[in-house]
Design a protein around this motif. Structure first.
Motif, PDB file in Angstrom:
ATOM      1  N   VAL A   1       0.856  -1.185   0.000  1.00 17.70           N
ATOM      2  CA  VAL A   1       0.000   0.000   0.000  1.00 17.70           C
ATOM      3  C   VAL A   1       0.890   1.232   0.000  1.00 17.70           C
ATOM      4  O   VAL A   1       1.798   1.344   0.822  1.00 17.70           O
ATOM      5  CB  VAL A   1      -0.919   0.014   1.244  1.00 17.70           C
ATOM      6  CG1 VAL A   1      -1.775   1.274   1.256  1.00 17.70           C
ATOM      7  CG2 VAL A   1      -1.781  -1.229   1.285  1.00 17.70           C
ATOM      8  N   LYS A   2       0.642   2.144  -0.921  1.00 21.13           N
ATOM      9  CA  LYS A   2       1.401   3.394  -0.962  1.00 21.13           C
ATOM     10  C   LYS A   2       0.636   4.453  -0.178  1.00 21.13           C
ATOM     11  O   LYS A   2      -0.530   4.715  -0.458  1.00 21.13           O
ATOM     12  CB  LYS A   2       1.610   3.847  -2.404  1.00 21.13           C
ATOM     13  CG  LYS A   2       2.477   2.880  -3.190  1.00 21.13           C
ATOM     14  CD  LYS A   2       2.707   3.360  -4.597  1.00 21.13           C
ATOM     15  CE  LYS A   2       3.571   2.354  -5.342  1.00 21.13           C
ATOM     16  NZ  LYS A   2       3.865   2.792  -6.694  1.00 21.13           N
ATOM     17  N   LEU A   3       1.291   5.029   0.804  1.00 22.42           N
ATOM     18  CA  LEU A   3       0.672   6.034   1.666  1.00 22.42           C
ATOM     19  C   LEU A   3       1.411   7.352   1.531  1.00 22.42           C
ATOM     20  O   LEU A   3       2.633   7.362   1.361  1.00 22.42           O
ATOM     21  CB  LEU A   3       0.732   5.587   3.136  1.00 22.42           C
ATOM     22  CG  LEU A   3       0.064   4.263   3.482  1.00 22.42           C
ATOM     23  CD1 LEU A   3       0.356   3.904   4.940  1.00 22.42           C
ATOM     24  CD2 LEU A   3      -1.420   4.339   3.236  1.00 22.42           C
TER      25      LEU A   3
ATOM     26  N   SER B   1       2.014   9.086  10.774  1.00 24.89           N
ATOM     27  CA  SER B   1       0.956   8.967  11.780  1.00 24.89           C
ATOM     28  C   SER B   1       0.695   7.510  12.122  1.00 24.89           C
ATOM     29  O   SER B   1       0.513   7.156  13.299  1.00 24.89           O
ATOM     30  CB  SER B   1      -0.335   9.609  11.280  1.00 24.89           C
ATOM     31  OG  SER B   1      -0.177  10.987  11.116  1.00 24.89           O
ATOM     32  N   LEU B   2       0.676   6.656  11.114  1.00 23.99           N
ATOM     33  CA  LEU B   2       0.449   5.229  11.329  1.00 23.99           C
ATOM     34  C   LEU B   2       1.576   4.628  12.176  1.00 23.99           C
ATOM     35  O   LEU B   2       1.323   3.901  13.133  1.00 23.99           O
ATOM     36  CB  LEU B   2       0.338   4.502   9.984  1.00 23.99           C
ATOM     37  CG  LEU B   2       0.182   2.985  10.028  1.00 23.99           C
ATOM     38  CD1 LEU B   2      -1.090   2.592  10.772  1.00 23.99           C
ATOM     39  CD2 LEU B   2       0.179   2.423   8.610  1.00 23.99           C
ATOM     40  N   ARG B   3       2.793   4.949  11.828  1.00 26.29           N
ATOM     41  CA  ARG B   3       3.941   4.416  12.589  1.00 26.29           C
ATOM     42  C   ARG B   3       3.895   4.890  14.048  1.00 26.29           C
ATOM     43  O   ARG B   3       4.146   4.101  14.970  1.00 26.29           O
ATOM     44  CB  ARG B   3       5.251   4.815  11.923  1.00 26.29           C
ATOM     45  CG  ARG B   3       5.512   4.058  10.637  1.00 26.29           C
ATOM     46  CD  ARG B   3       6.889   4.393  10.051  1.00 26.29           C
ATOM     47  NE  ARG B   3       7.055   3.745   8.768  1.00 26.29           N
ATOM     48  CZ  ARG B   3       7.360   2.457   8.591  1.00 26.29           C
ATOM     49  NH1 ARG B   3       7.524   1.665   9.646  1.00 26.29           N
ATOM     50  NH2 ARG B   3       7.507   1.953   7.393  1.00 26.29           N
ATOM     51  N   GLN B   4       3.577   6.167  14.251  1.00 27.46           N
ATOM     52  CA  GLN B   4       3.499   6.705  15.613  1.00 27.46           C
ATOM     53  C   GLN B   4       2.385   6.006  16.404  1.00 27.46           C
ATOM     54  O   GLN B   4       2.559   5.641  17.568  1.00 27.46           O
ATOM     55  CB  GLN B   4       3.270   8.208  15.591  1.00 27.46           C
ATOM     56  CG  GLN B   4       4.486   8.993  15.127  1.00 27.46           C
ATOM     57  CD  GLN B   4       4.180  10.468  14.909  1.00 27.46           C
ATOM     58  OE1 GLN B   4       3.037  10.907  15.035  1.00 27.46           O
ATOM     59  NE2 GLN B   4       5.211  11.243  14.573  1.00 27.46           N
ATOM     60  N   HIS B   5       1.246   5.832  15.774  1.00 30.92           N
ATOM     61  CA  HIS B   5       0.116   5.172  16.421  1.00 30.92           C
ATOM     62  C   HIS B   5       0.480   3.744  16.808  1.00 30.92           C
ATOM     63  O   HIS B   5       0.201   3.299  17.929  1.00 30.92           O
ATOM     64  CB  HIS B   5      -1.107   5.179  15.487  1.00 30.92           C
ATOM     65  CG  HIS B   5      -2.275   4.437  16.027  1.00 30.92           C
ATOM     66  ND1 HIS B   5      -3.137   4.980  16.954  1.00 30.92           N
ATOM     67  CD2 HIS B   5      -2.715   3.166  15.796  1.00 30.92           C
ATOM     68  CE1 HIS B   5      -4.067   4.092  17.258  1.00 30.92           C
ATOM     69  NE2 HIS B   5      -3.834   2.984  16.563  1.00 30.92           N
ATOM     70  N   CYS B   6       1.104   3.022  15.879  1.00 30.18           N
ATOM     71  CA  CYS B   6       1.476   1.627  16.142  1.00 30.18           C
ATOM     72  C   CYS B   6       2.498   1.540  17.273  1.00 30.18           C
ATOM     73  O   CYS B   6       2.399   0.656  18.131  1.00 30.18           O
ATOM     74  CB  CYS B   6       2.028   0.984  14.873  1.00 30.18           C
ATOM     75  SG  CYS B   6       0.766   0.720  13.611  1.00 30.18           S
ATOM     76  N   ALA B   7       3.477   2.441  17.285  1.00 33.78           N
ATOM     77  CA  ALA B   7       4.492   2.439  18.352  1.00 33.78           C
ATOM     78  C   ALA B   7       3.840   2.721  19.702  1.00 33.78           C
ATOM     79  O   ALA B   7       4.150   2.067  20.705  1.00 33.78           O
ATOM     80  CB  ALA B   7       5.574   3.468  18.043  1.00 33.78           C
TER      81      ALA B   7
END
Length: 87
Positions: A5-7, A14-20
């Motif tokens: 998926v290209k974001l 934001s996704l990486r921060q949320h996951c962390a």
């Protein structure tokens, strides 16, 4: 199955921060997001056949109407005027 998926950069960050912050993998979060999205989206539109299924066979007419429409129109016109002339 693996999917790429290209974001946009800001969404990826934001996704990486949320996951962390949640201690979850990107794959888990994206799977949950897709499940929620698909559950909230209505099923695909019905096919043309499904939309007209209750109408098929309800009306009778000449079987060759599509190919002989001019002749059928002339016959109907002649019948209409023949009935007029008899009254």
């Amino acid at each position: 199955m693996t999917t790429t998926v290209k974001l946009p950069l800001d969404l990826e960050q934001s996704l990486r921060q949320h996951c962390a912050a949640q201690g979850r993998s990107i794959s888990d979060v994206m799977r949950d997001a897709l499940v929620a999205y698909l559950a909230s989206t209505p099923a695909s539109a019905a096919s043309a056949f499904a939309l007209g299924a209750d109408l098929f066979g309800r009306h009778a007419g000449p079987v060759d109407l599509a190919t002989a429409r001019r002749q059928h129109l002339a016959d109907a016109w002649g019948d209409k005027h023949a009935r007029r002339d008899t009254h």
